[in-house]
Every structure is written in C-alpha cells, then in structure tokens.
Design a protein around this motif. Structure first.
Motif, PDB file in Angstrom:
ATOM      1  N   GLN A  66       0.838  -1.200   0.000  1.00  0.00           N
ATOM      2  CA  GLN A  66       0.000   0.000   0.000  1.00  0.00           C
ATOM      3  C   GLN A  66       0.873   1.251   0.000  1.00  0.00           C
ATOM      4  O   GLN A  66       0.638   2.190  -0.770  1.00  0.00           O
ATOM      5  CB  GLN A  66      -0.905  -0.009   1.225  1.00  0.00           C
ATOM      6  N   GLN A  67       1.870   1.267   0.855  1.00  0.00           N
ATOM      7  CA  GLN A  67       2.730   2.447   0.965  1.00  0.00           C
ATOM      8  C   GLN A  67       3.580   2.629  -0.289  1.00  0.00           C
ATOM      9  O   GLN A  67       3.707   3.745  -0.792  1.00  0.00           O
ATOM     10  CB  GLN A  67       3.613   2.333   2.205  1.00  0.00           C
ATOM     11  N   GLN A  68       4.139   1.546  -0.803  1.00  0.00           N
ATOM     12  CA  GLN A  68       4.991   1.649  -1.990  1.00  0.00           C
ATOM     13  C   GLN A  68       4.213   2.105  -3.223  1.00  0.00           C
ATOM     14  O   GLN A  68       4.736   2.846  -4.048  1.00  0.00           O
ATOM     15  CB  GLN A  68       5.670   0.309  -2.281  1.00  0.00           C
ATOM     16  N   LEU A  69       2.971   1.639  -3.337  1.00  0.00           N
ATOM     17  CA  LEU A  69       2.170   1.978  -4.515  1.00  0.00           C
ATOM     18  C   LEU A  69       1.278   3.191  -4.281  1.00  0.00           C
ATOM     19  O   LEU A  69       0.540   3.592  -5.185  1.00  0.00           O
ATOM     20  CB  LEU A  69       1.332   0.770  -4.945  1.00  0.00           C
ATOM     21  N   ASN A  70       1.345   3.754  -3.081  1.00  0.00           N
ATOM     22  CA  ASN A  70       0.584   4.958  -2.743  1.00  0.00           C
ATOM     23  C   ASN A  70      -0.902   4.792  -3.063  1.00  0.00           C
ATOM     24  O   ASN A  70      -1.495   5.569  -3.803  1.00  0.00           O
ATOM     25  CB  ASN A  70       1.152   6.178  -3.467  1.00  0.00           C
ATOM     26  N   THR A  71      -1.487   3.745  -2.499  1.00  0.00           N
ATOM     27  CA  THR A  71      -2.899   3.462  -2.718  1.00  0.00           C
ATOM     28  C   THR A  71      -3.548   3.110  -1.383  1.00  0.00           C
ATOM     29  O   THR A  71      -2.885   3.079  -0.358  1.00  0.00           O
ATOM     30  CB  THR A  71      -3.066   2.339  -3.769  1.00  0.00           C
ATOM     31  N   SER A  72      -4.831   2.845  -1.420  1.00  0.00           N
ATOM     32  CA  SER A  72      -5.555   2.590  -0.176  1.00  0.00           C
ATOM     33  C   SER A  72      -5.435   1.132   0.255  1.00  0.00           C
ATOM     34  O   SER A  72      -5.197   0.236  -0.564  1.00  0.00           O
ATOM     35  CB  SER A  72      -7.039   2.931  -0.348  1.00  0.00           C
ATOM     36  N   ALA A  73      -5.633   0.918   1.539  1.00  0.00           N
ATOM     37  CA  ALA A  73      -5.649  -0.445   2.080  1.00  0.00           C
ATOM     38  C   ALA A  73      -6.780  -1.247   1.444  1.00  0.00           C
ATOM     39  O   ALA A  73      -6.628  -2.446   1.157  1.00  0.00           O
ATOM     40  CB  ALA A  73      -5.799  -0.408   3.599  1.00  0.00           C
ATOM     41  N   ALA A  74      -7.902  -0.594   1.184  1.00  0.00           N
ATOM     42  CA  ALA A  74      -9.053  -1.287   0.583  1.00  0.00           C
ATOM     43  C   ALA A  74      -8.714  -1.803  -0.814  1.00  0.00           C
ATOM     44  O   ALA A  74      -9.139  -2.902  -1.194  1.00  0.00           O
ATOM     45  CB  ALA A  74     -10.258  -0.354   0.525  1.00  0.00           C
ATOM     46  N   THR A  75      -7.940  -1.045  -1.560  1.00  0.00           N
ATOM     47  CA  THR A  75      -7.549  -1.475  -2.903  1.00  0.00           C
ATOM     48  C   THR A  75      -6.675  -2.726  -2.829  1.00  0.00           C
ATOM     49  O   THR A  75      -6.867  -3.674  -3.597  1.00  0.00           O
ATOM     50  CB  THR A  75      -6.806  -0.348  -3.639  1.00  0.00           C
ATOM     51  N   ILE A  76      -5.748  -2.747  -1.903  1.00  0.00           N
ATOM     52  CA  ILE A  76      -4.874  -3.916  -1.723  1.00  0.00           C
ATOM     53  C   ILE A  76      -5.702  -5.108  -1.252  1.00  0.00           C
ATOM     54  O   ILE A  76      -5.533  -6.225  -1.740  1.00  0.00           O
ATOM     55  CB  ILE A  76      -3.746  -3.613  -0.716  1.00  0.00           C
ATOM     56  N   THR A  77      -6.619  -4.864  -0.322  1.00  0.00           N
ATOM     57  CA  THR A  77      -7.468  -5.939   0.203  1.00  0.00           C
ATOM     58  C   THR A  77      -8.326  -6.549  -0.894  1.00  0.00           C
ATOM     59  O   THR A  77      -8.472  -7.769  -0.975  1.00  0.00           O
ATOM     60  CB  THR A  77      -8.351  -5.415   1.349  1.00  0.00           C
ATOM     61  N   ARG A  78      -8.882  -5.712  -1.775  1.00  0.00           N
ATOM     62  CA  ARG A  78      -9.680  -6.242  -2.890  1.00  0.00           C
ATOM     63  C   ARG A  78      -8.834  -7.150  -3.774  1.00  0.00           C
ATOM     64  O   ARG A  78      -9.273  -8.228  -4.193  1.00  0.00           O
ATOM     65  CB  ARG A  78     -10.287  -5.102  -3.719  1.00  0.00           C
ATOM     66  N   GLY A  79      -7.623  -6.734  -4.057  1.00  0.00           N
ATOM     67  CA  GLY A  79      -6.724  -7.569  -4.867  1.00  0.00           C
ATOM     68  C   GLY A  79      -6.400  -8.870  -4.168  1.00  0.00           C
ATOM     69  O   GLY A  79      -6.412  -9.941  -4.778  1.00  0.00           O
ATOM     70  N   SER A  80      -6.152  -8.794  -2.878  1.00  0.00           N
ATOM     71  CA  SER A  80      -5.849  -9.998  -2.097  1.00  0.00           C
ATOM     72  C   SER A  80      -7.040 -10.945  -2.053  1.00  0.00           C
ATOM     73  O   SER A  80      -6.888 -12.161  -2.226  1.00  0.00           O
ATOM     74  CB  SER A  80      -5.447  -9.593  -0.675  1.00  0.00           C
ATOM     75  N   ASN A  81      -8.219 -10.386  -1.855  1.00  0.00           N
ATOM     76  CA  ASN A  81      -9.427 -11.220  -1.809  1.00  0.00           C
ATOM     77  C   ASN A  81      -9.688 -11.886  -3.157  1.00  0.00           C
ATOM     78  O   ASN A  81     -10.128 -13.039  -3.212  1.00  0.00           O
ATOM     79  CB  ASN A  81     -10.635 -10.393  -1.369  1.00  0.00           C
ATOM     80  N   MET A  82      -9.428 -11.184  -4.226  1.00  0.00           N
ATOM     81  CA  MET A  82      -9.615 -11.755  -5.562  1.00  0.00           C
ATOM     82  C   MET A  82      -8.683 -12.940  -5.769  1.00  0.00           C
ATOM     83  O   MET A  82      -9.090 -13.974  -6.303  1.00  0.00           O
ATOM     84  CB  MET A  82      -9.361 -10.690  -6.627  1.00  0.00           C
ATOM     85  N   LEU A  83      -7.448 -12.811  -5.315  1.00  0.00           N
ATOM     86  CA  LEU A  83      -6.495 -13.906  -5.480  1.00  0.00           C
ATOM     87  C   LEU A  83      -6.905 -15.144  -4.686  1.00  0.00           C
ATOM     88  O   LEU A  83      -6.527 -16.257  -5.044  1.00  0.00           O
ATOM     89  CB  LEU A  83      -5.093 -13.455  -5.065  1.00  0.00           C
TER      90      LEU A  83
END
Length: 102
Positions: A66-83
């Motif tokens: 999240q910090q490296q890509l400067n995006t929200s935790a929710a965006t990372i969580t959605r990607g993780s949930n999809m995987l």
C-alpha cells in the motif's frame, strides 16, 4: 469460481471478451482498449497489475505494498481477496507471465 460482481447482463461481458479475442487476433488490442478505457481506467489497470504482482511475490506485507504503490488499504485488500477466490490455474499463469516480464 465464485461470482465476483453482479453484472447487468452476462452476455455483454461475453461480447466484450469476444471483441478482445478478435482484437488480439488482428493485432488491434491496444487501440481497442484505448477506445473503451479512459486514461484513469487504464492507469487503474496498471496499478492492479502492480498490486497483483506484489501480492503474488509475497515478499512484503500488504501494508508495505500500500505504501509503496501509494494506494488505499481497501484497494490492496480487494486484490488480495480476488487472489483467494480465482481459479488457481489462472493465478499461477498470471504469476508466471508477470515474473517472465520482470
């Protein structure tokens, strides 16, 4: 595979997929995507690729991604949930393709 989202009409998605296949076969994919996707949508897809790649690498935490890509935790969580719900064969294929280009 579990339903990811509810579509208005699944035939619309299939029509788009068929159009993508034709564009690939005729070497017009980039032009087609530029026509259908706004600059912001294309940027979002690029970010999604980076997120998926980082998650598949599993070398750093979601918070660090999240910090490296400067995006929200929710965006990372959605990607993780999809995987977690995607077919393992496609997940492995994507991982292989992303790592071949790295």
């Amino acid at each position: 595979m579990k339903a990811i989202y509810q579509q208005r009409d699944p035939a619309e998605w299939q029509q788009f997929v068929e159009l993508l296949k034709q564009a690939v076969a005729e070497e017009r994919l980039e032009a087609l995507l530029e026509m259908f996707l706004t600059t912001d949508e294309r940027n979002s897809l690029g970010l999604r690729v980076q997120i998926v790649n980082a998650l598949l690498n599993s070398e750093i935490s979601q918070r660090e991604i999240q910090q490296q890509l400067n995006t929200s935790a929710a965006t990372i969580t959605r990607g993780s949930n999809m995987l977690k719900i995607v077919d393992p064969n496609i997940r492995d294929w994507v991982s292989e393709k992303l790592h071949d280009k790295a």
